[in-house]
Motif scaffolding. Structure first.
Motif, PDB file in Angstrom:
ATOM      1  N   UNK A  32       0.805  -1.207   0.000  1.00 50.42           N
ATOM      2  CA  UNK A  32       0.000   0.000   0.000  1.00 50.42           C
ATOM      3  C   UNK A  32       0.838   1.256   0.000  1.00 50.42           C
ATOM      4  N   UNK A  33       0.200   2.352  -0.419  1.00 47.18           N
ATOM      5  CA  UNK A  33       0.857   3.653  -0.498  1.00 47.18           C
ATOM      6  C   UNK A  33      -0.089   4.721   0.036  1.00 47.18           C
ATOM      7  N   UNK A  34       0.446   5.634   0.833  1.00 46.42           N
ATOM      8  CA  UNK A  34      -0.317   6.788   1.275  1.00 46.42           C
ATOM      9  C   UNK A  34       0.250   8.018   0.579  1.00 46.42           C
ATOM     10  N   UNK A  35      -0.536   8.600  -0.321  1.00 39.61           N
ATOM     11  CA  UNK A  35      -0.115   9.782  -1.063  1.00 39.61           C
ATOM     12  C   UNK A  35      -0.439  11.022  -0.249  1.00 39.61           C
ATOM     13  N   UNK A  36       0.533  11.898  -0.096  1.00 37.45           N
ATOM     14  CA  UNK A  36       0.357  13.097   0.717  1.00 37.45           C
ATOM     15  C   UNK A  36      -0.045  14.278  -0.146  1.00 37.45           C
ATOM     16  N   UNK A  37      -1.110  14.958   0.256  1.00 36.63           N
ATOM     17  CA  UNK A  37      -1.594  16.125  -0.470  1.00 36.63           C
ATOM     18  C   UNK A  37      -0.763  17.355  -0.191  1.00 36.63           C
ATOM     19  N   UNK A  38      -0.499  18.138  -1.242  1.00 35.72           N
ATOM     20  CA  UNK A  38       0.276  19.366  -1.073  1.00 35.72           C
ATOM     21  C   UNK A  38      -0.411  20.598  -1.644  1.00 35.72           C
ATOM     22  N   UNK A  39      -1.312  20.413  -2.640  1.00 33.78           N
ATOM     23  CA  UNK A  39      -1.995  21.561  -3.228  1.00 33.78           C
ATOM     24  C   UNK A  39      -3.218  21.073  -4.014  1.00 33.78           C
ATOM     25  N   UNK A  40      -4.124  21.992  -4.404  1.00 32.42           N
ATOM     26  CA  UNK A  40      -5.360  21.566  -5.084  1.00 32.42           C
ATOM     27  C   UNK A  40      -5.136  20.795  -6.375  1.00 32.42           C
TER      28      UNK A  40
END
Length: 212
Positions: A32-40
Motif C-alpha cells: 500500500x501507499x499513502x499519497x500526501x496532499x500538497x496543493x489543489x
C-alpha cells in the motif's frame, strides 16, 4: 508486507512509468501507499489514482511551503475547498501534509503557515481524521500549536522525522506516530538513528517520500 507511509506518486516524474513502479513495489513486498496532499492540483490527481489502483490512499492538505508561496486569496480559496476532498468516491483518509517549515520557506512566512496549520487541525478534529505533519526546523513551535489547539482523536504522524531522540517522546505522548524516510540511511545520520531507536515499535513508520 509494507506500506509506504508517505509518498507523492501522483507527481509528473512518475507519469512515464507509474504502473511499472507500482508493479515493482508489489514484487518488493509493498502492499500500500499513502499519497500526501500538497496543493489543489495534486488533490485531483491523487483522488484519480485512488480510484484507479487498489492499495493507494491519500491525504488532503496544503503543504506549508505552498501556503507560504500563495497570495492570500489563493490560500484562502484552497483552505475553503479542502473539506470537499473528504466527500465522494476516492475521498481522502487524512488531513495534510501540514505544519511549519523554517528551512524551505522564509521565516517571515511563519504566521501565514501557522494560520494554515491551525485550519488543518480544526478540520481534522471536526472530521476525526488523522493528520500528516511536515515539520522542518520548527519542532518547538509545532508542538506549542498542537498543545494549544489539540489533535483529532484519530491521531496522526510526523513524516520524514528530522527532530531529536529527546523530542520523540513529546510527539508519542500526543498519540502521534513517527515516520522515517531514506535520510536515516545516510552515513552521517547519527542523530536520526538515535531518534529511530527512541520510537516505540507501535509508533514507528517508514516512507520513501518519493520522488524525493
Amino acid at each position: 508486507m509494507y506500506i509506504d507511509a508517505h509518498c507523492h506518486l501522483d507527481l509528473p516524474p512518475f507519469d512515464e512509468d507509474r504502473d511499472a513502479v507500482l508493479a515493482q513495489g508489489r514484487a518488493d513486498g509493498i502492499s500500500g501507499y499513502l499519497l500526501a496532499g500538497v496543493d489543489p492540483q495534486g488533490w485531483r490527481r491523487q483522488r484519480a489514482l485512488t480510484r484507479a489502483h487498489a492499495g493507494i490512499q491519500w491525504t488532503a492538505g496544503l503543504h506549508p511551503v505552498r501556503a507560504a508561496e500563495m497570495d492570500s486569496e489563493t490560500r484562502r480559496s484552497a483552505l475553503e475547498h479542502l473539506s470537499a476532498c473528504f466527500d465522494g468516491e476516492g475521498r481522502a483518509v487524512g488531513v495534510g501534509e501540514t505544519g511549519l517549515d523554517r528551512r524551505f520557506a522564509a521565516p517571515e512566512t511563519l504566521p501565514v503557515q501557522e494560520i494554515s496549520f491551525r485550519a488543518h487541525l480544526a478540520l481534522a478534529r471536526e472530521l476525526n481524521r488523522p493528520v500528516v505533519l511536515h515539520v522542518v526546523a520548527a519542532h518547538g513551535h509545532t508542538l506549542d500549536v498542537i498543545r494549544r489547539d489539540g489533535l483529532p482523536a484519530a491521531g496522526g504522524m510526523v513524516h520524514s522525522y528530522s527532530g531529536s531522540a529527546e523530542l520523540v517522546s513529546e510527539y508519542v505522548s500526543l498519540s502521534l506516530s513517527i515516520s522515517f524516510s531514506g535520510n536515516v540511511l545516510r552515513p552521517g545520520a547519527k542523530k536520526l538513528r538515535r531518534a529511530v531507536s527512541a520510537v516505540p515499535g507501535a509508533h514507528l513508520l517508514v516512507e520513501t517520500d518519493a520522488p524525493d
